[in-house]
Design an enzyme around this catalytic site. Structure first.
Site, PDB file in Angstrom:
ATOM      1  N   ARG A  56       0.859  -1.188   0.000  1.00 32.62           N
ATOM      2  CA  ARG A  56       0.000   0.000   0.000  1.00 32.62           C
ATOM      3  C   ARG A  56       0.892   1.233   0.000  1.00 32.62           C
ATOM      4  O   ARG A  56       1.681   1.424   0.925  1.00 32.62           O
ATOM      5  CB  ARG A  56      -0.924  -0.012   1.221  1.00 32.62           C
ATOM      6  CG  ARG A  56      -1.756   1.256   1.361  1.00 32.62           C
ATOM      7  CD  ARG A  56      -2.710   1.209   2.535  1.00 32.62           C
ATOM      8  NE  ARG A  56      -3.417   2.479   2.672  1.00 32.62           N
ATOM      9  CZ  ARG A  56      -3.223   3.336   3.667  1.00 32.62           C
ATOM     10  NH1 ARG A  56      -2.360   3.046   4.644  1.00 32.62           N
ATOM     11  NH2 ARG A  56      -3.872   4.476   3.720  1.00 32.62           N
ATOM     12  N   HIS A  85      -2.689  11.095   0.701  1.00 25.92           N
ATOM     13  CA  HIS A  85      -2.164  10.791   2.041  1.00 25.92           C
ATOM     14  C   HIS A  85      -1.518  12.053   2.581  1.00 25.92           C
ATOM     15  O   HIS A  85      -0.313  12.112   2.810  1.00 25.92           O
ATOM     16  CB  HIS A  85      -1.165   9.634   1.981  1.00 25.92           C
ATOM     17  CG  HIS A  85      -0.888   8.979   3.315  1.00 25.92           C
ATOM     18  ND1 HIS A  85      -0.983   7.626   3.533  1.00 25.92           N
ATOM     19  CD2 HIS A  85      -0.505   9.521   4.503  1.00 25.92           C
ATOM     20  CE1 HIS A  85      -0.654   7.349   4.790  1.00 25.92           C
ATOM     21  NE2 HIS A  85      -0.375   8.482   5.401  1.00 25.92           N
ATOM     22  N   GLU A  90      -7.110   8.678   6.269  1.00 26.93           N
ATOM     23  CA  GLU A  90      -7.282   9.303   7.572  1.00 26.93           C
ATOM     24  C   GLU A  90      -7.670  10.787   7.534  1.00 26.93           C
ATOM     25  O   GLU A  90      -6.923  11.661   8.011  1.00 26.93           O
ATOM     26  CB  GLU A  90      -6.009   9.133   8.407  1.00 26.93           C
ATOM     27  CG  GLU A  90      -5.635   7.695   8.619  1.00 26.93           C
ATOM     28  CD  GLU A  90      -4.671   7.512   9.760  1.00 26.93           C
ATOM     29  OE1 GLU A  90      -4.149   8.509  10.284  1.00 26.93           O
ATOM     30  OE2 GLU A  90      -4.439   6.354  10.156  1.00 26.93           O
ATOM     31  N   ASN A 121      -7.338   1.921   9.970  1.00 22.75           N
ATOM     32  CA  ASN A 121      -6.002   2.029  10.569  1.00 22.75           C
ATOM     33  C   ASN A 121      -6.178   2.022  12.078  1.00 22.75           C
ATOM     34  O   ASN A 121      -6.925   2.838  12.605  1.00 22.75           O
ATOM     35  CB  ASN A 121      -5.319   3.338  10.156  1.00 22.75           C
ATOM     36  CG  ASN A 121      -5.017   3.369   8.671  1.00 22.75           C
ATOM     37  OD1 ASN A 121      -5.227   2.376   7.970  1.00 22.75           O
ATOM     38  ND2 ASN A 121      -4.539   4.507   8.179  1.00 22.75           N
ATOM     39  N   TYR A 145      -4.120   1.875  15.870  1.00 24.98           N
ATOM     40  CA  TYR A 145      -2.866   1.948  16.620  1.00 24.98           C
ATOM     41  C   TYR A 145      -3.085   1.732  18.112  1.00 24.98           C
ATOM     42  O   TYR A 145      -2.309   1.071  18.784  1.00 24.98           O
ATOM     43  CB  TYR A 145      -2.167   3.287  16.361  1.00 24.98           C
ATOM     44  CG  TYR A 145      -1.583   3.334  14.969  1.00 24.98           C
ATOM     45  CD1 TYR A 145      -2.304   3.852  13.890  1.00 24.98           C
ATOM     46  CD2 TYR A 145      -0.318   2.798  14.714  1.00 24.98           C
ATOM     47  CE1 TYR A 145      -1.782   3.860  12.613  1.00 24.98           C
ATOM     48  CE2 TYR A 145       0.209   2.792  13.435  1.00 24.98           C
ATOM     49  CZ  TYR A 145      -0.531   3.329  12.386  1.00 24.98           C
ATOM     50  OH  TYR A 145      -0.015   3.321  11.116  1.00 24.98           O
ATOM     51  N   GLU A 155      -3.452   0.004   8.067  1.00 24.25           N
ATOM     52  CA  GLU A 155      -2.266   0.337   8.871  1.00 24.25           C
ATOM     53  C   GLU A 155      -2.420  -0.212  10.283  1.00 24.25           C
ATOM     54  O   GLU A 155      -3.494  -0.131  10.865  1.00 24.25           O
ATOM     55  CB  GLU A 155      -2.046   1.850   8.982  1.00 24.25           C
ATOM     56  CG  GLU A 155      -1.567   2.521   7.737  1.00 24.25           C
ATOM     57  CD  GLU A 155      -1.401   4.020   7.917  1.00 24.25           C
ATOM     58  OE1 GLU A 155      -1.074   4.456   9.043  1.00 24.25           O
ATOM     59  OE2 GLU A 155      -1.643   4.760   6.954  1.00 24.25           O
TER      60      GLU A 155
HETATM   61  N1  LIG Z   1      -3.386  10.274  19.927  1.00 24.69           N
HETATM   62  N2  LIG Z   1      -3.688   9.365  19.342  1.00 24.69           N
HETATM   63  N3  LIG Z   1      -4.092   8.445  18.847  1.00 24.69           N
HETATM   64  C1  LIG Z   1      -3.725   7.740  17.698  1.00 24.69           C
HETATM   65  C2  LIG Z   1      -4.237   8.481  16.500  1.00 24.69           C
HETATM   66  C3  LIG Z   1      -3.442   8.030  15.349  1.00 24.69           C
HETATM   67  C4  LIG Z   1      -3.502   9.088  14.304  1.00 24.69           C
HETATM   68  N4  LIG Z   1      -2.359   8.954  13.430  1.00 24.69           N
HETATM   69  C5  LIG Z   1      -2.282   7.959  12.582  1.00 24.69           C
HETATM   70  O1  LIG Z   1      -3.119   7.104  12.526  1.00 24.69           O
HETATM   71  C6  LIG Z   1      -1.098   7.940  11.653  1.00 24.69           C
HETATM   72  C7  LIG Z   1      -1.245   7.173  10.464  1.00 24.69           C
HETATM   73  C8  LIG Z   1      -0.764   7.757   9.147  1.00 24.69           C
HETATM   74  O2  LIG Z   1      -1.518   7.233   8.070  1.00 24.69           O
HETATM   75  C9  LIG Z   1       0.728   7.461   8.900  1.00 24.69           C
HETATM   76  O3  LIG Z   1       1.167   8.291   7.841  1.00 24.69           O
HETATM   77  C10 LIG Z   1       1.517   7.699  10.175  1.00 24.69           C
HETATM   78  O4  LIG Z   1       2.909   7.577   9.915  1.00 24.69           O
HETATM   79  C11 LIG Z   1       1.066   6.642  11.183  1.00 24.69           C
HETATM   80  C12 LIG Z   1       1.890   6.682  12.476  1.00 24.69           C
HETATM   81  O5  LIG Z   1       1.624   7.878  13.154  1.00 24.69           O
HETATM   82  C13 LIG Z   1      -0.399   6.757  11.488  1.00 24.69           C
END
Ligand SMILES: N=[N+]=NCCCCNC(=O)[C@@H]1[C@H]2[C@H](O)[C@@H](O)[C@H](O)[C@@H](CO)[C@@H]12
Length: 448
Positions: free
Chosen positions: A78, A122, A167, A292, A294, A352
């Site tokens: 992706r 993105h 996102e 996604n 986390y 993700e």
């Molecule tokens: N507070 N808090 N809570 C968690 C909220 C997460 C929001 N950020 C993402 O999901 C980004 C997504 C992005 O696509 C990628 O480009 C980023 O590198 C990753 C890692 O950061 C994740």
């Protein structure tokens, strides 16, 4: 009897990246600047003054990086397309050299048996469009559809899975409300307008695909399950607001054609009365949704917290990643259950999932030992398997991320990669988690 974690036959295993985080050469071969080119070169915006000028130099090293994917046995990759590489002014003139880069990347993936999964947006909006109002200008729905059509025409047929946006919540919360991300605005009046236009643009991109596309298109949301810090009515209401703001604000207009009532409660007079007709555009049939995941948040009421009146509560006796996110795999399972209950049995991909932990430098030829990241991955894959056992229509998983990369305004220090990148030499080194993930793919989960 011991639990088997073998995934359904045909479950899709991949890894994910994004253009500005890995490519470098943001202005090469006629590319126009994006808002991240501008933001990264604005003093004080980026940790350590890091920028995407070089990043992982993927723009030049993509063939070697495809071999890294092949070494893991990845079935899919992706990636995102930098809008301003292919349309330097965002609309109108096409920069064929920009289109050609993505065409070469797709061919390299296909030649190595790896399925390309392309995200159109993105976060790296062309600066020229930001100058025309960007996500605050309703015309962006048409600008996005024009860009999408350029890429559909160039790559569809070879790219069988498209996503419109990655996102949108982060774009509006970071870029328009709190200002920590490009374009660095801080306005509770702008954030809802940008959010709404993002979903209008996504709808326009899906509509455009239906006219010419041969395969699948969807949209990618970040979901962070919210849990009340106590059973007090205040904390439960705060949790409801936080959930609506992060998890429903974008999926609802896309999949239900409406907004949750909490948003008007949160934004008050700053929440516009959007025209009902807009939802005929935001709500389009999708072939899949990318989720996604986390972490989760435990939420309590805080009257001083702007604008949600809700804050996260740090949890004791548990592990937090380098980005300050609690390791909480139960939230992964809970997310799927909630999503299916609210939106129905839409095919899902985890687009993700991953974790940032400190990685000690290694000697030449060694494997970076990253036990905490391997533990995070193992726990979350098992949690994902539980969701599938509970009947969730989950088709695949993309690990974030293939490579250590530019973690936006946090810079290069936050390392999510399956492969360690030495940014001084551009040397890639597999981490133990990469070796583990390769075994997961080879055994379709049986090794878990
Ligand atoms: N507070 N808090 N809570 C968690 C909220 C997460 C929001 N950020 C993402 O999901 C980004 C997504 C992005 O696509 C990628 O480009 C980023 O590198 C990753 C890692 O950061 C994740």
């Amino acid at each position: 009897m011991t639990q088997s974690y073998r995934f359904p036959p045909g479950f899709h295993w991949g890894a994910a990246t994004s253009a500005y985080q890995i490519e470098g050469s943001p202005l090469a071969d006629g590319a126009g600047p994006s808002i991240w080119e501008r933001f990264a070169h604005t003093p004080g915006m980026m940790a350590n003054g890091d920028t995407g000028d070089i990043a992982c130099d993927h723009y030049h090293r993509y063939k070697d990086d495809v071999q890294l994917m092949r070494a893991l046995g990845l079935q899919g990759y992706r990636f995102s397309i930098a809008w301003s590489r292919v349309l330097p002014e965002g609309t109108g003139r096409i920069n064929q050299k920009g289109v050609d880069f993505y065409s070469r990347l797709v061919d390299e993936l296909l030649e190595n048996g790896i399925e390309p999964n392309a995200t159109l947006f993105h976060w790296d909006l062309p600066a020229a469009l930001d100058d025309r109002g960007g996500w605050l200008n309703r015309d962006i729905a048409h600008w996005f559809a024009e860009y999408a059509n350029v890429m559909y025409k160039a790559l569809d047929g070879r790219v069988k899975r498209w996503s419109t946006l990655n996102e949108p919540w982060v774009v509006t919360d970071g870029g328009y409300l709190h200002g920590a991300l490009a374009p660095g605005h801080r306005s509770k009046y702008e954030a809802p307008i940008a959010a709404h236009n993002l979903m209008r643009a996504s709808g326009a991109g899906i509509q455009a695909y239906r006219a010419v596309g041969k395969h699948e298109i969807g949209v990618v949301f970040n979901i962070e399950p919210k849990y009340p810090a106590s059973n007090s009515p205040e904390d439960i209401a705060a949790t409801r607001r936080a959930h609506a703001y992060m998890n429903e604000q974008f999926a609802d207009p896309a999949l239900l054609g409406s907004y949750p009532p909490e948003l008007k409660e949160i934004f008050g007079p700053a929440w516009p009365d959007f025209p009902e007709d807009d939802f005929k555009l935001t709500q389009q049939k999708v072939d899949f949704v990318g989720l996604n995941y986390y972490t989760r948040a435990v939420v309590k009421h805080d009257p001083n917290a702007y604008p949600l009146k809700a804050v996260p509560v740090k949890q004791p006796n548990t592990t937090y990643t380098e980005t300050g996110w609690e390791v909480y795999e139960q939230g992964f399972t809970d997310m799927f259950t909630w999503f299916k209950q609210r939106y129905g049995d839409i095919p899902l991909y985890v687009t993700e999932n991953g974790s940032a932990f400190y990685d000690a430098p290694v000697a030449e030829g060694d494997v970076v030992q990253d036990p905490l990241r391997t533990s995070y991955l193992r726990k979350h894959l098992k949690a994902m398997h539980h969701a599938i056992e509970q009947g969730v229509n989950l088709k695949g998983y993309y690990a974030w991320s293939l490579l250590d990369n530019l973690e936006w305004s946090l810079g290069f220090a936050k390392r999510f990669g399956l492969y360690h990148v030495d940014f001084a030499t551009q040397k890639r080194t597999p981490k133990a988690t990469a070796k583990f993930y390769a075994q997961v793919i080879e055994t379709n989960g049986a090794v878990l």
